[in-house]
Structure formats: C-alpha cells, structure tokens
Design an enzyme around this catalytic site. Structure first.
Site, PDB file in Angstrom:
ATOM      1  N   CYS A  55      66.566  47.502   2.842  1.00 21.86           N
ATOM      2  CA  CYS A  55      67.116  47.780   4.029  1.00 21.86           C
ATOM      3  C   CYS A  55      68.809  46.497   3.566  1.00 21.86           C
ATOM      4  O   CYS A  55      68.449  45.084   3.018  1.00 21.86           O
ATOM      5  CB  CYS A  55      67.321  47.929   5.302  1.00 21.86           C
ATOM      6  SG  CYS A  55      66.377  49.293   5.456  1.00 21.86           S
ATOM      7  N   ASP A  56      70.328  46.605   3.964  1.00 22.33           N
ATOM      8  CA  ASP A  56      70.533  45.926   4.116  1.00 22.33           C
ATOM      9  C   ASP A  56      71.693  46.496   4.967  1.00 22.33           C
ATOM     10  O   ASP A  56      72.396  47.004   4.940  1.00 22.33           O
ATOM     11  CB  ASP A  56      71.291  45.193   3.080  1.00 22.33           C
ATOM     12  CG  ASP A  56      72.231  43.114   2.990  1.00 22.33           C
ATOM     13  OD1 ASP A  56      70.895  42.315   2.908  1.00 22.33           O
ATOM     14  OD2 ASP A  56      73.606  44.163   3.319  1.00 22.33           O
TER      15      ASP A  56
END
Length: 209
Positions: free
Chosen positions: A79-80
């Site tokens: 995730c980012d």
C-alpha cells in the site's frame, strides 16, 4: 482454510487497521527507493505522474519487491498513500518548516487522499493473480490558527505521515470531515481489501485464522 497475509509496509497505522479487523499479518518492509521509482516511471512516460498514479506505482513496487524476496505461502499486500492538494502531490514533509507551510495552505480547505493497494497471490497453490485497486477519499481540513499548526507540527506526527496529517491520531481534531472510506485515510481500505480477496476466491474471515 486460513490464508496468511504479508503486509509490505512499515506503517504502524496499516498494521493497526488490520489488527483491529482481526488480522495479524507478517510485516516485511521493502527496500524500494521511492523517489528513484517515481523518477524512472516519469522518464519512461516522458511526463510527470499524477498523484493517484504515484500512490499506485509505489504500492505495486513495494508489493512486488517483497513478493520477489519471499518464499512464504501467503498473499502479499502493498500500500502507499499520497495527498492530492491544489494540484500538488504531498507525501511526507521533509521537515517541520515544510509541514507548517503545508498546513497553512491546507487549513479550511480540502484535498484527496489516494491509497494504492496491490495484491500478489504468492501461495503455493497460487491463482497467479497480481493486481491493484486505487481508493480515494476527500478530506476537509479545519481552519487552524498558526498557533495550532505549530503545536501540532511540534508533536512530530505530521513528519511521519503522508499529507502531514492523521485522522486516527493527534491530527484527528483537525480533520473536519471526510467523504469516503475512513480506513482509506488511515492508509488501508478494508472494504477494498475485501473486494480484492473476493477476486481470488478468498473471504476476509480466512485472514483471521
């Protein structure tokens, strides 16, 4: 049947979000050089990446790096999160001065927090799936005074998070309201993860063990 999850992120907030939903992932932090990854992509495309593209690119890069270096019989999730504000892309501020300046721009206004989610099925009996989903949530910021901004930045929290704010921590009082998934602002959308799991025939409860 229980399915193991590897979280390719160093974020304590993402880990806490999964734990709050009954999931205890294995945390493996990638060695992705984020600025370099963005620079390579922009050179290849010949253009500047949009904010949502940055979130998606880095989520995929982290996930692929961890999956490539792991022999775990598991799903790997990267995730980012990045904030889009007034045409600019805000990751973590470089220092306190930058955090203060950002908040002076953001106060009383709104931005969009984009979180890229990338999932790789690295199980022994894998579906071979590797795909991503982007989630976006509009965040409306309170109209803070300079004194409030300086006091918040002095806590150090804004320096550790994308967009220089949290909704689940010390920054909570300064977020007036949101439009979209609350978990997405924290850094990992649980509803999005559930839908991604469904794509490969896994139910969320299987992650709980």
């Amino acid at each position: 049947m229980t399915v193991d999850l590897v979280l390719a992120s160093a974020s304590p907030a993402r880990l806490a979000t999964l734990r709050s939903a009954g999931v205890e992932p294995h945390v493996v932090v990638s060695d992705v050089d984020e600025p370099a990854a963005i620079a390579r992509a922009e050179e290849r495309l010949g253009d500047t990446l949009a904010t949502d593209e940055v979130a998606f690119l880095l989520a995929r890069a982290k996930c692929e790096a961890v999956a490539a270096g792991s022999d775990a019989d598991a799903l790997v999730l990267g995730c980012d999160s990045v904030l889009e504000f007034a045409g600019d892309t805000f990751g973590k501020p470089a220092d306190a001065g930058e955090a203060v300046a950002r908040w002076q721009r953001m106060r009383g206004k709104s931005g969009t927090l984009h979180t890229g989610h990338w999932l790789i099925d690295a199980r022994d009996e894998s579906t071979g799936a590797t795909f991503g989903v982007l989630a976006s949530t509009v965040v409306h910021f309170a109209d803070l005074t300079d004194t409030e901004i300086e006091a918040y930045v002095a806590t150090g929290e804004p320096l550790r998070v994308a967009g220089a704010f949290t909704v689940d921590g010390l920054g909570g009082p300064y977020v007036q309201r949101i439009e979209g998934d609350h978990h997405n602002v924290v850094g990992l959308s649980l509803p999005v993860l559930r839908e991604m799991l469904r794509e490969i025939g896994v139910t969320f409860d299987q992650l709980r063990g």
